[in-house]
Write a protein that holds these residues in place. Structure first.
Motif, PDB file in Angstrom:
ATOM      1  N   LYS A  46      58.645  69.437  53.844  1.00 33.69           N
ATOM      2  CA  LYS A  46      57.597  69.499  52.821  1.00 33.69           C
ATOM      3  C   LYS A  46      57.417  68.157  52.098  1.00 33.69           C
ATOM      4  O   LYS A  46      56.306  67.645  51.986  1.00 33.69           O
ATOM      5  CB  LYS A  46      57.913  70.604  51.800  1.00 33.69           C
ATOM      6  CG  LYS A  46      58.159  71.963  52.422  1.00 33.69           C
ATOM      7  CD  LYS A  46      58.509  73.012  51.380  1.00 33.69           C
ATOM      8  CE  LYS A  46      59.804  72.793  50.607  1.00 33.69           C
ATOM      9  NZ  LYS A  46      61.040  72.903  51.420  1.00 33.69           N
ATOM     10  N   THR A  47      58.518  67.610  51.618  1.00 35.81           N
ATOM     11  CA  THR A  47      58.429  66.347  50.865  1.00 35.81           C
ATOM     12  C   THR A  47      57.998  65.204  51.781  1.00 35.81           C
ATOM     13  O   THR A  47      57.215  64.338  51.378  1.00 35.81           O
ATOM     14  CB  THR A  47      59.769  66.042  50.164  1.00 35.81           C
ATOM     15  OG1 THR A  47      60.023  67.098  49.236  1.00 35.81           O
ATOM     16  CG2 THR A  47      59.733  64.715  49.416  1.00 35.81           C
ATOM     17  N   THR A  48      58.471  65.228  53.016  1.00 36.36           N
ATOM     18  CA  THR A  48      58.039  64.209  53.981  1.00 36.36           C
ATOM     19  C   THR A  48      56.520  64.262  54.135  1.00 36.36           C
ATOM     20  O   THR A  48      55.851  63.228  54.128  1.00 36.36           O
ATOM     21  CB  THR A  48      58.715  64.450  55.348  1.00 36.36           C
ATOM     22  OG1 THR A  48      60.129  64.407  55.152  1.00 36.36           O
ATOM     23  CG2 THR A  48      58.314  63.402  56.367  1.00 36.36           C
ATOM     24  N   LEU A 160      51.429  68.580  44.540  1.00 38.20           N
ATOM     25  CA  LEU A 160      52.468  69.029  43.611  1.00 38.20           C
ATOM     26  C   LEU A 160      53.709  69.442  44.390  1.00 38.20           C
ATOM     27  O   LEU A 160      53.685  70.419  45.142  1.00 38.20           O
ATOM     28  CB  LEU A 160      51.949  70.213  42.789  1.00 38.20           C
ATOM     29  CG  LEU A 160      50.698  69.946  41.942  1.00 38.20           C
ATOM     30  CD1 LEU A 160      50.200  71.225  41.279  1.00 38.20           C
ATOM     31  CD2 LEU A 160      50.992  68.896  40.873  1.00 38.20           C
ATOM     32  N   ASP A 161      54.769  68.672  44.237  1.00 38.38           N
ATOM     33  CA  ASP A 161      56.013  68.974  44.948  1.00 38.38           C
ATOM     34  C   ASP A 161      56.973  69.685  43.995  1.00 38.38           C
ATOM     35  O   ASP A 161      57.557  69.058  43.110  1.00 38.38           O
ATOM     36  CB  ASP A 161      56.622  67.673  45.490  1.00 38.38           C
ATOM     37  CG  ASP A 161      57.649  67.941  46.603  1.00 38.38           C
ATOM     38  OD1 ASP A 161      57.813  69.115  47.003  1.00 38.38           O
ATOM     39  OD2 ASP A 161      58.282  66.981  47.058  1.00 38.38           O
ATOM     40  N   GLU A 162      57.089  70.981  44.166  1.00 39.06           N
ATOM     41  CA  GLU A 162      57.935  71.828  43.319  1.00 39.06           C
ATOM     42  C   GLU A 162      57.732  71.584  41.825  1.00 39.06           C
ATOM     43  O   GLU A 162      58.686  71.334  41.089  1.00 39.06           O
ATOM     44  CB  GLU A 162      59.408  71.616  43.687  1.00 39.06           C
ATOM     45  CG  GLU A 162      59.710  71.989  45.126  1.00 39.06           C
ATOM     46  CD  GLU A 162      61.195  71.931  45.414  1.00 39.06           C
ATOM     47  OE1 GLU A 162      61.972  72.313  44.531  1.00 39.06           O
ATOM     48  OE2 GLU A 162      61.559  71.516  46.526  1.00 39.06           O
ATOM     49  N   PRO A 163      56.475  71.677  41.375  1.00 37.71           N
ATOM     50  CA  PRO A 163      56.214  71.343  39.968  1.00 37.71           C
ATOM     51  C   PRO A 163      56.856  72.324  38.993  1.00 37.71           C
ATOM     52  O   PRO A 163      57.091  71.972  37.843  1.00 37.71           O
ATOM     53  CB  PRO A 163      54.689  71.403  39.864  1.00 37.71           C
ATOM     54  CG  PRO A 163      54.287  72.355  40.925  1.00 37.71           C
ATOM     55  CD  PRO A 163      55.244  72.134  42.040  1.00 37.71           C
TER      56      PRO A 163
HETATM   57 MG   LIG Z   1      61.378  68.609  49.173  1.00 40.28          MG
END
Ligand SMILES: [Mg+2]
Ligand SMILES: Nc1ncnc2c1ncn2[C@@H]1O[C@H](COP(=O)(O)OP(=O)(O)O)[C@@H](O)[C@H]1O
Length: 253
Positions: A46-48, A160-163
């Motif tokens: 996901k973050t990638t 939004l990454d795990e906001p």
């Molecule tokens: Mg991540």
């Protein structure tokens, strides 16, 4: 026939780090005003994916188009219309909240920075934090300050990454409602990752379930868990994490 405007188009994205493959042919689209969730266990990619979309790293192969243009060829122009917020990046901690927002407003070339900052502080219900030292804020407060930062340039696309990681249920609920409001009122498109299934169910119109850098399933939250004969998205998530899902013939997909 769906004539929605495509805002973001990722095509066969591959990202390898040495011998390991973080993303293995990820393709998806996000339309105007749509909220797409990226779901997956830790390490799913996901973050990638977010980092590629922010132009922070280059894909090993594959293309990204935003607003109809290639991200790498039109990077500066495109990224002016994008912003992001993550639970894992923070604003300079020694500055006051208004100082931080002012620095970013200048960076983004916001036309009336003072007015815009006031508007956003109000929208996020954090006017009282204007003069607080950023590093002393609680998780809920700093999430909202980060969101204010992310909205300064009136982005068309918000990543939004795990906001909502580390927010209490009340603040998480406020953040979800705010995102829904921004979508409805401003046609904001959102790409969203979270480990909170309620977040995904409430905020996302559609989701992609990533596993090992591949798309395991795609659809509305309801469609996805039903397809796997699971009672809920959470139940499906646990099944995937424990390797039970392969047993129902879902591999390879
Ligand atoms: Mg991540
Ligand atoms: N900079 C990096 N160098 C090496 N491996 C990385 C790097 N970034 C991510 N990875 C690997 O890529 C995979 C996907 O990670 P990540 O995108 O952070 O997953 P998620 O955000 O879904 O938890 C993991 O196996 C992770 O270890």
């Amino acid at each position: 026939m769906n004539h929605s405007t495509v805002i973001l188009e990722a095509d066969k994205l591959v990202k390898t780090f040495g011998d390991s493959t973080a993303l293995d042919g990820l393709s998806f689209q996000v339309t105007k005003g749509e909220s797409l969730g990226l779901l997956g266990v830790n390490g799913a990619g996901k973050t990638t994916a977010m980092n590629l979309l922010l132009g922070l790293t280059t894909p090993t192969s594959g293309t990204i188009r935003m607003f109809g243009k290639d991200l790498w060829k039109h990077r500066i122009e495109i990224l002016k219309q994008v912003n992001f917020s993550s639970a894992y990046t923070s604003l300079p901690s020694n500055l006051l909240v208004w100082q931080n927002l002012t620095v970013f407003a200048r960076l983004y070339g916001v036309a009336k920075p003072k007015q815009r900052i006031e508007e956003l502080l109000e929208l996020l219900d954090i006017t009282h934090l204007r003069k607080s030292v950023t590093g002393t804020l609680s998780a809920g407060e700093s999430t909202r300050v980060n969101l204010a930062k992310a909205l300064l340039n009136e982005p068309r696309l918000l990543l939004l990454d795990e906001p909502t990681a580390s927010l209490d249920p009340d603040i998480a609920d406020r953040v979800r409602k705010l995102l829904r409001k921004l979508q409805a009122e401003r046609g904001l498109s959102i790409l969203y990752t979270s480990h909170n299934m309620r977040d995904i169910e409430e905020v996302c119109d559609r989701l992609i379930f990533l596993h090992g850098g591949k798309v395991l399933a795609e659809g509305t939250p309801g469609e996805v868990h039903e397809r796997f004969h699971r009672s809920s998205l959470e139940d499906l998530f646990i099944g995937v994490a424990r390797g039970e899902i392969d047993a129902i013939g879902l591999k390879p997909l």
